[in-house]
Design an enzyme around this catalytic site. Structure first.
Site, PDB file in Angstrom:
ATOM      1  CD  GLU A   8      -2.985  -1.040   2.269  1.00  0.00           C
ATOM      2  OE1 GLU A   8      -4.177  -0.767   2.067  1.00  0.00           O
ATOM      3  OE2 GLU A   8      -2.522  -1.305   3.396  1.00  0.00           O
ATOM      4  CD  GLU A  48      -3.125  -6.175   3.885  1.00  0.00           C
ATOM      5  OE1 GLU A  48      -2.454  -5.131   3.988  1.00  0.00           O
ATOM      6  OE2 GLU A  48      -3.162  -6.861   2.843  1.00  0.00           O
TER       7      GLU A  48
END
Length: 262
Positions: free
Chosen positions: A116, A136
């Protein structure tokens, strides 16, 4: 290199390029609140420097970043832990709002939060063996540091769903094919190639680069008509600049332009 804040980040200054480093090589540059806070300060410092035309984001040592520090993440489940949950979004915003183009060099690893971290950068160079992906959903959560919002803007909604929901690493060549990264290079050349790409950007007109980045970032935030008007407004700001005239004069005279950011 110049340490920033607590020393978890550093800046290496060059003539027109600044190299910003995640600087916890002994911890594979895993991100803590201190590291992220230092990175914010580094980007703010570079953004304010009128001489800098392009920026790189690199990891000190053999790895870009292992992602979020696991000890810090474990503390986040404790409601009494004093963890700043806003610092990561602030960091990504600082990268996105840096006026100069930012080139990320992804070597060996950039999973989860480190993945990210690269998304608000303008260009991405990756090593052939890099572990790059959003994991995740395999860890009981989902990417919420911008992964579900910035990624679809880069690769489209369908491909972003695949990346997020599968929770697997992406082959670097596949990442290039979908437009997520811009170059795939040998692992040992990632940093050098990232710097070379930034140096190539430094040859362009700095005011043109900054306004172009501003216009591009606005593309998904405005209706088309409003975006086109904003584009024209940003272009008009350059009409009376010295660099605008220099660019055309150099082309007519068949020489390289000498841009000054004026």
């Amino acid at each position: 290199m110049e340490p920033i804040g607590t020393g978890r980040a550093a800046i290496d200054w060059h003539d027109r390029r600044a190299d910003i480093y995640l600087s916890r090589p002994d911890k594979r540059n895993a991100m803590t609140v201190d590291l992220m806070t230092d990175l914010i300060a580094a980007f703010e410092q570079v953004d304010a420097d009128e001489d800098i035309r392009a920026v790189t984001l690199l990891g000190e040592g053999p790895v870009f970043s292992a992602g979020m520090d696991l000890t810090m993440m474990r503390e986040r489940v404790d409601p009494d832990a004093e963890i700043d949950r806003d610092v990561f979004p602030q960091l990504l915003e600082a990268i996105e709002e840096t006026r100069q183009p930012v080139v990320a060099g992804i070597k060996r690893a950039a999973p989860a939060g480190a993945f990210e971290l690269t998304l608000p950068c303008d260009l991405r160079v990756i090593g052939r063996e890099a572990k790059y992906g959003l994991l995740e959903t395999r860890l009981g959560t989902f990417p919420h540091g911008g992964g579900t919002q910035r990624l679809p803007r880069l690769v489209g909604l369908s491909k972003a769903k695949e990346i997020v929901l599968m929770g697997a690493f992406i082959d670097p060549e596949d990442a290039a094919d979908m437009g997520l990264v811009h170059e795939v290079v040998d692992t040992g050349t990632v940093d050098d190639r990232t710097k070379a790409l930034a140096d190539r950007l430094c040859e362009n007109a700095p005011l043109g680069l900054r306004n172009a980045k501003d216009a591009l970032n606005a593309a998904f935030e405005m209706p088309l008509e409003q975006g086109l008007a904003y584009e024209r407004q940003l272009a008009a700001e350059l009409d009376d600049t010295r660099d605008y005239r220099e660019g055309f004069e150099a082309r007519l005279e068949d020489r390289e332009p000498e841009f000054r950011g004026e």
